[in-house]
Design a protein around this motif. Structure first.
Motif, PDB file in Angstrom:
ATOM      1  N   THR A 167      46.761  30.612  36.018  1.00  0.00           N
ATOM      2  CA  THR A 167      47.538  32.254  34.513  1.00  0.00           C
ATOM      3  C   THR A 167      48.655  32.077  34.360  1.00  0.00           C
ATOM      4  O   THR A 167      49.770  31.325  35.045  1.00  0.00           O
ATOM      5  CB  THR A 167      46.896  32.577  35.492  1.00  0.00           C
ATOM      6  OG1 THR A 167      47.410  32.832  37.484  1.00  0.00           O
ATOM      7  CG2 THR A 167      45.090  33.638  35.520  1.00  0.00           C
ATOM      8  N   ASP A 204      36.628  33.099  35.490  1.00  0.00           N
ATOM      9  CA  ASP A 204      36.774  33.997  35.917  1.00  0.00           C
ATOM     10  C   ASP A 204      36.921  33.781  37.268  1.00  0.00           C
ATOM     11  O   ASP A 204      36.120  33.692  38.461  1.00  0.00           O
ATOM     12  CB  ASP A 204      35.507  35.166  35.264  1.00  0.00           C
ATOM     13  CG  ASP A 204      35.247  36.558  36.907  1.00  0.00           C
ATOM     14  OD1 ASP A 204      37.024  36.440  37.312  1.00  0.00           O
ATOM     15  OD2 ASP A 204      34.643  37.408  36.329  1.00  0.00           O
ATOM     16  N   THR A 229      48.460  35.247  40.112  1.00  0.00           N
ATOM     17  CA  THR A 229      47.610  36.160  39.703  1.00  0.00           C
ATOM     18  C   THR A 229      46.619  35.583  39.965  1.00  0.00           C
ATOM     19  O   THR A 229      45.059  37.201  39.969  1.00  0.00           O
ATOM     20  CB  THR A 229      47.515  36.433  37.956  1.00  0.00           C
ATOM     21  OG1 THR A 229      49.302  36.974  37.777  1.00  0.00           O
ATOM     22  CG2 THR A 229      47.464  37.088  37.297  1.00  0.00           C
ATOM     23  N   ARG A 234      46.065  36.607  43.454  1.00  0.00           N
ATOM     24  CA  ARG A 234      45.307  38.238  43.405  1.00  0.00           C
ATOM     25  C   ARG A 234      43.748  38.521  42.836  1.00  0.00           C
ATOM     26  O   ARG A 234      43.058  39.549  43.497  1.00  0.00           O
ATOM     27  CB  ARG A 234      45.798  38.962  42.998  1.00  0.00           C
ATOM     28  CG  ARG A 234      47.160  38.942  43.400  1.00  0.00           C
ATOM     29  CD  ARG A 234      48.459  40.201  42.479  1.00  0.00           C
ATOM     30  NE  ARG A 234      48.237  41.445  43.244  1.00  0.00           N
ATOM     31  CZ  ARG A 234      49.140  41.982  42.464  1.00  0.00           C
ATOM     32  NH1 ARG A 234      50.439  42.628  42.118  1.00  0.00           N
ATOM     33  NH2 ARG A 234      48.342  43.409  43.063  1.00  0.00           N
ATOM     34  N   GLN A 235      43.066  37.713  42.043  1.00  0.00           N
ATOM     35  CA  GLN A 235      42.070  38.289  41.498  1.00  0.00           C
ATOM     36  C   GLN A 235      41.048  37.957  41.958  1.00  0.00           C
ATOM     37  O   GLN A 235      40.077  38.742  42.386  1.00  0.00           O
ATOM     38  CB  GLN A 235      42.032  37.949  40.043  1.00  0.00           C
ATOM     39  CG  GLN A 235      42.893  38.590  38.781  1.00  0.00           C
ATOM     40  CD  GLN A 235      42.955  37.517  37.143  1.00  0.00           C
ATOM     41  OE1 GLN A 235      42.369  36.898  37.176  1.00  0.00           O
ATOM     42  NE2 GLN A 235      43.733  38.169  36.470  1.00  0.00           N
ATOM     43  N   LYS A 263      40.829  40.094  45.111  1.00  0.00           N
ATOM     44  CA  LYS A 263      39.968  41.121  45.165  1.00  0.00           C
ATOM     45  C   LYS A 263      38.773  40.879  44.995  1.00  0.00           C
ATOM     46  O   LYS A 263      38.412  42.392  45.911  1.00  0.00           O
ATOM     47  CB  LYS A 263      40.663  42.380  43.879  1.00  0.00           C
ATOM     48  CG  LYS A 263      39.990  43.612  43.607  1.00  0.00           C
ATOM     49  CD  LYS A 263      40.997  43.985  42.022  1.00  0.00           C
ATOM     50  CE  LYS A 263      40.723  45.453  41.404  1.00  0.00           C
ATOM     51  NZ  LYS A 263      38.889  45.342  41.425  1.00  0.00           N
TER      52      LYS A 263
END
Length: 445
Positions: free
Chosen positions: A347, A402, A425, A428-429, A432
């Motif tokens: 990212t 994704d 990033t 984190r995705q 989550k």
């Protein structure tokens, strides 16, 4: 506290309660809210704590977490930023959400290199712990010496603070400062006369710009350096790695100053992080046996060799942000004796650095000799990663834009373990999504 500061802290704490309670988030927004109401709210915490600042390019989060674990052996109240949210808003968050200590506490703060000067403005630390300096996020930091100048601006504001620095990094000994110094480094190899590869960060002497030489190299441009032109050399070590008895992808067994320690994370770079924590703990009066116990008990650090079980598969999440980070991680995972799959998530948002050109300096090709049956590239900048792997000669690389869908993808891999090397990033995705599926506790907390 003034009325304004009390209101700012209260609103910040309330926003954290909502974000944490409902969304499993809240590592920086509560601090941002508090700072909007009172830009100088950090000033009001200066008398509640003694402060230690941990700075450098790589290893800050792990070194901080290990240091906190060791310091808890002596100090009942140790405050830190466990999510690695290390800019001013993230640091404000930990203060506005923490209960007031009954007596003076200790705050060990991981601080972004460019933000040290903004934090030291409010309180003067007892110590700075400096891990290393490598090229990182050139769109934010510029080149190595510019980053060092920014850090120095903050360090010079606290001339009485002890500097606990990695002696194996030539740049940390390049400037005269009034601060007391403590030096840590490796001393486990015979001395020779080596030069680092030409693409290495800090390949020239920071004082005279002659090609620097090494008695030995640990990784990158770190090691027992000396300049044959001006005499700049590694200082005498106060704390040292005397022996590396075992180093695997999961842990290491080493001797610091002749005493054996088991480090609960793998790789040479994490031996440095543990040595930094050890050096700080010794400076703060923690004895070696207590430090040894602390390392054994040390919890997993999110996104730093974090293991997640998904059915009969194990996902190992390792966050990276620059070329030297990737290369040291690759060296670490190649020590794994069991078959594994490999994913790289790229990212390029502001938190990652918006320039992806650094991936072309990474030595992904060294994986080819390891007979890895399944490769995947993914996240928002997967096309850049796919191009890099294509030109690296990799065939049949899978693609997944994704990060959340990697949870399903792992079910199809032919190995029991997948290493997921990921930018901030994307990490984190992914976390989550793992939290939403109850595979881990909390998103970023």
């Amino acid at each position: 506290m003034s009325l304004r500061s009390s209101v700012a802290a209260g609103v910040g704490h309330l926003s954290y309660s909502v974000l944490h309670g409902i969304f499993n988030r809240g590592s920086s927004l509560p601090g941002l809210v508090a700072l909007k109401l009172d830009p100088d709210i950090l000033y009001h915490y200066k008398d509640r704590y003694d402060f230690v600042i941990v700075g450098g390019t790589n290893g800050k989060t792990t070194a901080t977490a290990l240091a906190v674990q060791t310091l808890k052996q002596k100090y009942p109240d140790v405050l830190y930023n466990p999510t690695g949210s290390n800019m001013k808003r993230g640091i404000a968050t930990i203060f506005v959400t923490a209960p007031k200590p009954k007596k003076k506490g200790l705050a060990v703060l991981e601080v972004d290199e460019a933000n040290i000067v903004r934090i030291v403005k409010y309180f003067k630390p007892k110590a700075f712990v400096l891990t290393n300096l490598f090229r990182d996020q050139l769109d934010r930091y510029s080149e190595l010496y510019a980053t060092w100048d920014r850090m120095l601006e903050g360090v010079r504001m606290a001339p009485k603070a002890t500097i606990i620095a990695n002696a194996d990094d030539p740049i940390f000994n390049s400037v005269d400062l009034p601060n007391p110094r403590i030096w840590y480094g490796f001393n486990d190899q015979p001395m020779g006369d080596l030069e680092a590869p030409s693409n290495t960060d800090g390949v020239v002497c920071p004082k005279c710009h002659h090609i620097i030489h090494y008695g030995f190299i640990t990784y990158g441009g770190l090691g027992a350096y000396f300049c044959p032109n001006c005499g700049h050399k590694r200082p005498k070590l106060d704390y040292e790695v005397t022996t590396v008895e075992r180093m695997t992808s999961a842990d290491s067994v080493v001797k610091f100053d002749g005493n054996e320690f088991k480090i609960p994370v793998g790789g040479a770079y994490n031996i440095y992080n543990a040595l930094a924590a050890y050096s700080l703990a010794r400076f703060m009066g923690v004895n070696s046996s207590s430090i040894k116990n602390a390392f054994v008990e040390s919890p997993e650090i999110f996104g730093r060799q974090e293991k997640v079980q998904i059915g009969d598969k194990e996902m190992v999440i390792i966050m990276v942000k620059n070329q030297i980070g990737v290369d040291t991680v690759l060296d670490m995972i190649k020590t794994d004796k069991e078959p594994f799959s490999f994913a790289f998530l790229l990212t390029a948002l502001p938190a990652d650095g918006e320039d992806t050109s650094w991936i072309w300096d990474c030595n992904f090709e060294t994986l080819k000799g390891h007979n890895i049956p399944y490769y995947l590239v993914g996240a928002a900048n997967y096309k850049d990663a796919a191009t890099r792997f294509k030109f690296g000669g990799f065939k049949g690389v899978n693609v997944e834009p994704d990060p959340a869908k990697l949870i399903d993808r792992i079910k199809e891999i032919p190995t029991k373990r997948m290493y997921v090397v990921t930018c901030y990033t994307a990490m984190r995705q992914l976390r989550k999504a793992l939290a939403e599926q109850k595979l881990i506790d909390g998103g970023m907390e």
